[in-house]
Motif scaffolding. Structure first.
Motif, mmCIF file in Angstrom:
data_model
loop_
_atom_site.group_PDB
_atom_site.id
_atom_site.type_symbol
_atom_site.label_atom_id
_atom_site.label_comp_id
_atom_site.label_asym_id
_atom_site.label_seq_id
_atom_site.Cartn_x
_atom_site.Cartn_y
_atom_site.Cartn_z
ATOM 1 N N TYR A 22 -12.523 3.695 -15.075
ATOM 2 C CA TYR A 22 -14.517 3.833 -14.212
ATOM 3 C C TYR A 22 -14.241 4.568 -13.371
ATOM 4 N N TYR A 23 -15.177 5.465 -12.247
ATOM 5 C CA TYR A 23 -15.466 5.994 -11.752
ATOM 6 C C TYR A 23 -14.084 6.962 -11.054
ATOM 7 N N LEU A 24 -12.733 6.241 -10.793
ATOM 8 C CA LEU A 24 -11.918 6.974 -10.191
ATOM 9 C C LEU A 24 -10.983 7.639 -11.451
ATOM 10 N N SER A 25 -11.354 7.832 -12.765
ATOM 11 C CA SER A 25 -10.957 8.449 -13.250
ATOM 12 C C SER A 25 -11.871 9.657 -13.601
ATOM 13 N N THR A 26 -13.266 9.796 -12.950
ATOM 14 C CA THR A 26 -13.881 11.200 -13.523
ATOM 15 C C THR A 26 -13.188 11.460 -11.649
ATOM 16 N N VAL A 27 -12.868 10.881 -10.841
ATOM 17 C CA VAL A 27 -12.498 11.638 -9.853
ATOM 18 C C VAL A 27 -11.151 12.063 -9.636
ATOM 19 N N ALA A 28 -9.966 11.636 -10.348
ATOM 20 C CA ALA A 28 -8.655 12.108 -10.880
ATOM 21 C C ALA A 28 -8.979 12.440 -12.048
ATOM 22 N N TYR A 29 -9.319 12.562 -12.780
ATOM 23 C CA TYR A 29 -9.048 13.992 -14.744
ATOM 24 C C TYR A 29 -10.164 15.128 -14.107
ATOM 25 N N GLN A 30 -11.509 14.672 -13.338
ATOM 26 C CA GLN A 30 -12.399 16.005 -13.361
ATOM 27 C C GLN A 30 -11.771 16.311 -11.958
ATOM 28 N N GLY A 31 -11.433 15.852 -10.776
ATOM 29 C CA GLY A 31 -10.665 16.307 -9.775
ATOM 30 C C GLY A 31 -9.411 17.124 -10.292
ATOM 31 N N ALA A 32 -8.851 16.817 -11.382
ATOM 32 C CA ALA A 32 -7.659 17.348 -11.761
ATOM 33 C C ALA A 32 -8.550 19.108 -12.716
ATOM 34 N N ARG A 33 -9.415 19.022 -12.783
ATOM 35 C CA ARG A 33 -9.853 20.015 -13.211
ATOM 36 C C ARG A 33 -10.621 20.998 -12.703
ATOM 37 N N GLY A 34 -10.689 20.642 -10.789
ATOM 38 C CA GLY A 34 -10.785 21.668 -9.593
ATOM 39 C C GLY A 34 -12.048 21.490 -9.912
ATOM 40 N N LEU A 35 -12.986 20.007 -9.986
ATOM 41 C CA LEU A 35 -13.890 19.555 -9.130
ATOM 42 C C LEU A 35 -13.376 19.413 -7.809
ATOM 43 N N ASP A 36 -14.379 19.046 -6.533
ATOM 44 C CA ASP A 36 -13.926 18.275 -5.733
ATOM 45 C C ASP A 36 -13.918 17.164 -5.856
ATOM 46 N N ALA A 37 -12.271 16.399 -5.533
ATOM 47 C CA ALA A 37 -12.684 15.172 -6.080
ATOM 48 C C ALA A 37 -13.481 14.255 -4.428
ATOM 49 N N GLY A 38 -13.478 14.438 -3.324
ATOM 50 C CA GLY A 38 -13.511 13.767 -2.883
ATOM 51 C C GLY A 38 -15.398 13.468 -2.409
ATOM 52 N N ARG A 39 -15.741 14.507 -3.066
ATOM 53 C CA ARG A 39 -16.768 14.637 -3.311
ATOM 54 C C ARG A 39 -17.524 13.669 -4.406
ATOM 55 N N LEU A 40 -16.668 13.733 -5.326
ATOM 56 C CA LEU A 40 -16.842 12.745 -6.613
ATOM 57 C C LEU A 40 -17.053 11.154 -6.635
ATOM 58 N N LEU A 41 -15.817 11.368 -5.327
ATOM 59 C CA LEU A 41 -15.933 9.843 -4.934
ATOM 60 C C LEU A 41 -16.843 9.734 -3.612
ATOM 61 N N ALA A 42 -17.476 10.151 -2.975
ATOM 62 C CA ALA A 42 -18.437 9.842 -1.703
ATOM 63 C C ALA A 42 -19.509 9.644 -3.409
ATOM 64 N N ASP A 43 -19.774 10.577 -4.094
ATOM 65 C CA ASP A 43 -21.381 9.906 -5.023
ATOM 66 C C ASP A 43 -21.137 9.019 -5.529
ATOM 67 N N SER A 44 -19.515 8.779 -6.936
ATOM 68 C CA SER A 44 -19.500 8.013 -7.592
ATOM 69 C C SER A 44 -19.603 6.533 -6.402
ATOM 70 N N GLU A 45 -19.444 6.558 -5.017
ATOM 71 C CA GLU A 45 -19.461 4.871 -4.662
ATOM 72 C C GLU A 45 -20.956 4.651 -4.464
ATOM 73 N N ALA A 46 -21.609 5.770 -3.599
ATOM 74 C CA ALA A 46 -23.116 5.776 -3.651
ATOM 75 C C ALA A 46 -23.429 5.579 -4.569
ATOM 76 N N ALA A 47 -23.774 6.253 -6.296
ATOM 77 C CA ALA A 47 -24.273 5.559 -7.168
ATOM 78 C C ALA A 47 -23.437 4.127 -7.951
ATOM 79 N N PHE A 48 -22.779 3.789 -7.989
ATOM 80 C CA PHE A 48 -22.165 2.871 -8.738
ATOM 81 C C PHE A 48 -21.946 1.799 -8.240
ATOM 82 N N PRO A 49 -21.910 0.660 -9.178
ATOM 83 C CA PRO A 49 -21.328 -0.689 -8.040
ATOM 84 C C PRO A 49 -19.599 -0.598 -7.259
ATOM 85 N N LEU A 50 -19.699 -0.894 -6.211
ATOM 86 C CA LEU A 50 -17.932 -0.720 -6.183
ATOM 87 C C LEU A 50 -17.304 -1.519 -6.622
ATOM 88 N N PRO A 51 -16.009 -1.709 -6.907
ATOM 89 C CA PRO A 51 -15.340 -2.479 -7.502
ATOM 90 C C PRO A 51 -14.747 -3.622 -6.660
#
Ligand code: TYD
Length: 205
Positions: free
Chosen positions: A99-128
């Protein structure tokens, strides 16, 4: 008339070869045997954006991290709308492979800002309600992947990238995340997962 109580949303996360798919299936079977209504699902979700991701991964031709992010985001919106939300509204237990932590981890590993990905994901999608992070050293995961015939999608399975993705998972501190040691035989891992469900959700399996 009583409204149906909202279901439970449990996500499996971890690197390729960490055993997510096996453990998800085992847990689903046990929950169903105990009388629960279970929805099994996974990302990339099988929709147009998901198919674009699979085609890209199988072609071996990487796209930019931003493009990857856009596709993963799009398939997730559809997945949440079509599968996850309706099942939760129906009172079902949703078991989701990535789910979205895969985006945080994998796209974060590609150089995107993991903190930002997490914050945006938590705001946009239902929390597990619970994320089970099946943690395994990268080399062990890769060995398991090789044993089952090699990486299906080499774009995502480069050791250095996986090491970085594991680093992102390891840095996460949210309360709904439980680290599960994924080493050892599947029965032991299943027991650790059952312990986490009991401790975190009061769910006995
Ligand atoms: P997965 O279906 O788990 O791999 P496989 O079918 O090979 O077992 O996921 C495919 C790959 O997509 C996986 O290596 C991780 C990657 N991925 C991301 O990079 N970001 C995401 O948001 C998701 C959901 C997956």
């Amino acid at each position: 008339m009583n409204a149906t109580a909202r279901g439970l949303f449990v996500v499996f996360e971890g690197l390729d070869g960490s055993g997510k798919t096996t453990q998800l299936e085992r847990l689903a079977a046990r929950l169903e045997a105990a009388g629960h209504a279970v929805t099994r699902t996974r990302e990339p979700y099988d929709c147009e954006a998901g198919r674009r991701i699979r085609a890209m991964a199988q072609s071996g031709e990487a796209v930019s991290a931003e493009q990857e992010l856009a596709w993963f985001w799009e398939q997730r919106e559809e997945h949440v709308r079509e599968v996850i939300e309706p099942a939760l509204a129906d009172g079902r237990i949703v078991l989701c492979d990535r789910y979205y932590l895969s985006t945080v981890a994998y796209q974060g590993a590609r150089g995107l800002d993991a903190g930002r990905l997490l914050a945006d994901s938590e705001a946009a999608f239902p929390l597990p309600d619970l994320v089970l992070w099946l943690d395994l050293p990268v080399t062990e995961g890769l060995t398991r992947v090789d044993d089952r015939g090699g990486p299906a999608e080499p774009v995502f399975e480069d050791a250095e990238r996986l090491e970085a993705a594991r680093g992102v998972y390891a840095s996460l501190t949210m309360s709904y995340l439980a680290r599960v040691d994924a080493a050892g035989d599947p029965d032991e891992v299943a027991k650790r997962i059952a312990d986490a469900l009991r401790e975190r959700l009061g769910l006995v399996v």
